[in-house]
Design a protein around this motif. Sequence first.
Motif, PDB file in Angstrom:
ATOM      1  N   ASP A 243     -44.950  39.162  45.327  1.00 34.11           N
ATOM      2  CA  ASP A 243     -43.758  39.632  44.778  1.00 34.11           C
ATOM      3  C   ASP A 243     -42.559  39.200  44.997  1.00 34.11           C
ATOM      4  N   ALA A 244     -42.496  38.027  45.738  1.00 31.89           N
ATOM      5  CA  ALA A 244     -41.359  37.455  46.020  1.00 31.89           C
ATOM      6  C   ALA A 244     -41.732  35.801  46.470  1.00 31.89           C
ATOM      7  N   ILE A 245     -40.847  35.104  46.185  1.00 27.69           N
ATOM      8  CA  ILE A 245     -40.552  33.750  46.788  1.00 27.69           C
ATOM      9  C   ILE A 245     -39.420  33.444  47.554  1.00 27.69           C
ATOM     10  N   GLY A 246     -39.840  32.623  48.662  1.00 26.81           N
ATOM     11  CA  GLY A 246     -38.645  32.444  49.820  1.00 26.81           C
ATOM     12  C   GLY A 246     -38.559  31.118  49.884  1.00 26.81           C
TER      13      GLY A 246
ATOM     14  N   VAL B 295     -33.533  31.934  51.186  1.00 26.19           N
ATOM     15  CA  VAL B 295     -33.243  32.398  49.774  1.00 26.19           C
ATOM     16  C   VAL B 295     -34.447  33.038  49.115  1.00 26.19           C
ATOM     17  N   LEU B 296     -34.371  34.379  48.926  1.00 25.22           N
ATOM     18  CA  LEU B 296     -35.378  35.220  48.398  1.00 25.22           C
ATOM     19  C   LEU B 296     -35.212  35.473  46.999  1.00 25.22           C
ATOM     20  N   ILE B 297     -36.285  35.364  46.107  1.00 27.12           N
ATOM     21  CA  ILE B 297     -36.086  35.826  44.648  1.00 27.12           C
ATOM     22  C   ILE B 297     -37.395  36.722  44.267  1.00 27.12           C
ATOM     23  N   PRO B 298     -37.345  37.866  43.983  1.00 26.64           N
ATOM     24  CA  PRO B 298     -38.483  38.668  43.561  1.00 26.64           C
ATOM     25  C   PRO B 298     -38.919  38.194  42.366  1.00 26.64           C
ATOM     26  N   LEU B 299     -40.243  38.050  42.105  1.00 26.83           N
ATOM     27  CA  LEU B 299     -40.979  37.308  41.054  1.00 26.83           C
ATOM     28  C   LEU B 299     -41.237  38.477  39.991  1.00 26.83           C
ATOM     29  N   LYS B 300     -41.265  38.016  38.705  1.00 31.20           N
ATOM     30  CA  LYS B 300     -41.715  39.045  37.683  1.00 31.20           C
ATOM     31  C   LYS B 300     -43.194  38.798  37.393  1.00 31.20           C
ATOM     32  N   PHE B 301     -44.038  37.530  37.583  1.00 32.78           N
ATOM     33  CA  PHE B 301     -45.449  37.521  37.294  1.00 32.78           C
ATOM     34  C   PHE B 301     -46.142  37.202  38.663  1.00 32.78           C
ATOM     35  N   GLY B 302     -45.487  36.458  39.582  1.00 37.97           N
ATOM     36  CA  GLY B 302     -46.361  35.881  40.647  1.00 37.97           C
ATOM     37  C   GLY B 302     -47.362  34.810  40.255  1.00 37.97           C
ATOM     38  N   GLU B 303     -46.947  33.985  39.253  1.00 39.84           N
ATOM     39  CA  GLU B 303     -47.713  32.908  38.829  1.00 39.84           C
ATOM     40  C   GLU B 303     -46.999  31.392  39.335  1.00 39.84           C
ATOM     41  N   ILE B 304     -47.873  30.631  39.323  1.00 38.83           N
ATOM     42  CA  ILE B 304     -47.544  29.132  39.884  1.00 38.83           C
ATOM     43  C   ILE B 304     -46.552  28.511  39.164  1.00 38.83           C
ATOM     44  N   GLN B 305     -46.526  28.892  37.716  1.00 37.44           N
ATOM     45  CA  GLN B 305     -45.527  28.323  36.753  1.00 37.44           C
ATOM     46  C   GLN B 305     -44.269  29.061  37.057  1.00 37.44           C
TER      47      GLN B 305
END
Length: 264
Positions: A92-95, A164-174
């Motif tokens: 749900d997020a990338i850091g 830096v944290l960004i919540p993801l919309k799809f959680g996919e590699i692209q």
Amino acid sequence: MIEMIKGFTFYQSGRLPFVIDNYIMELFTDETLLSDFTKEHNFKKNYILTGQCFILGSQSQKITISVEHSLGSTCYLSCYLIDNISSKGEYDAIGVQSSFLDDIFKYKYNYLDFAKNGFNLSINFKDVYKVPFKMQNKQYELIYRIGQNGLLGLLEDFEKKGEVLIPLKFGEIQECYSVSIVLQRFAMFMISRSDISFKRIVLYNKGLIAGWFYCNLISEESYSAYDVLFYEFDVMKYAPKILNNIALDVYNKITQSIPLGHDI
């Protein structure tokens, strides 16, 4: 990055062994399965493979591989994603951890201000900035966080400074790769350097580490010392406009974004 990764990728009803070294994946087997794979994927661009890899002994971990292009049994990778052993492949997020981003978001100055005001960053974190921006017609939010989450105990990443944290919309590699490109170009613009890299990129699910993302923007030797330049930088005034402009293009060629001086 990990020096070398061994494992296998799923194809048709079988498995193809591979070795990944420096974002080049070599497939090898005597079976006709490899011949079928090369016939289908020779000169093919931008596709996804999944499989299992072995990093910690005999325990396998799921790996998702983004292939930029392939030539025979050799695949040239743009990035790959390795799940945590206990992960179900949901993020749900990338850091992103980077000394360059720490300088831009004034890690040292914010840390000292919080410490002077009695905030204990060793047991609790603080979200310093929340910067909205649009990427691929979706609304995102960049969160800059410093401090440790004391509730995680030994599961916390004690090596990180800011993140830096960004919540993801799809959680996919692209989507993860697009976010990485935008942040790299943002740092390049702010610092006026082309050799921008990140120390680590982590994927989270409900606050826990669920996987690790790897691309050629990651370097353990990355180091920045530009914090003084950003002492008076007004993050909330300028960062949203800059990120919005840069995020108009998230792939190799910049075709839409205009000179940023005209936008701010």
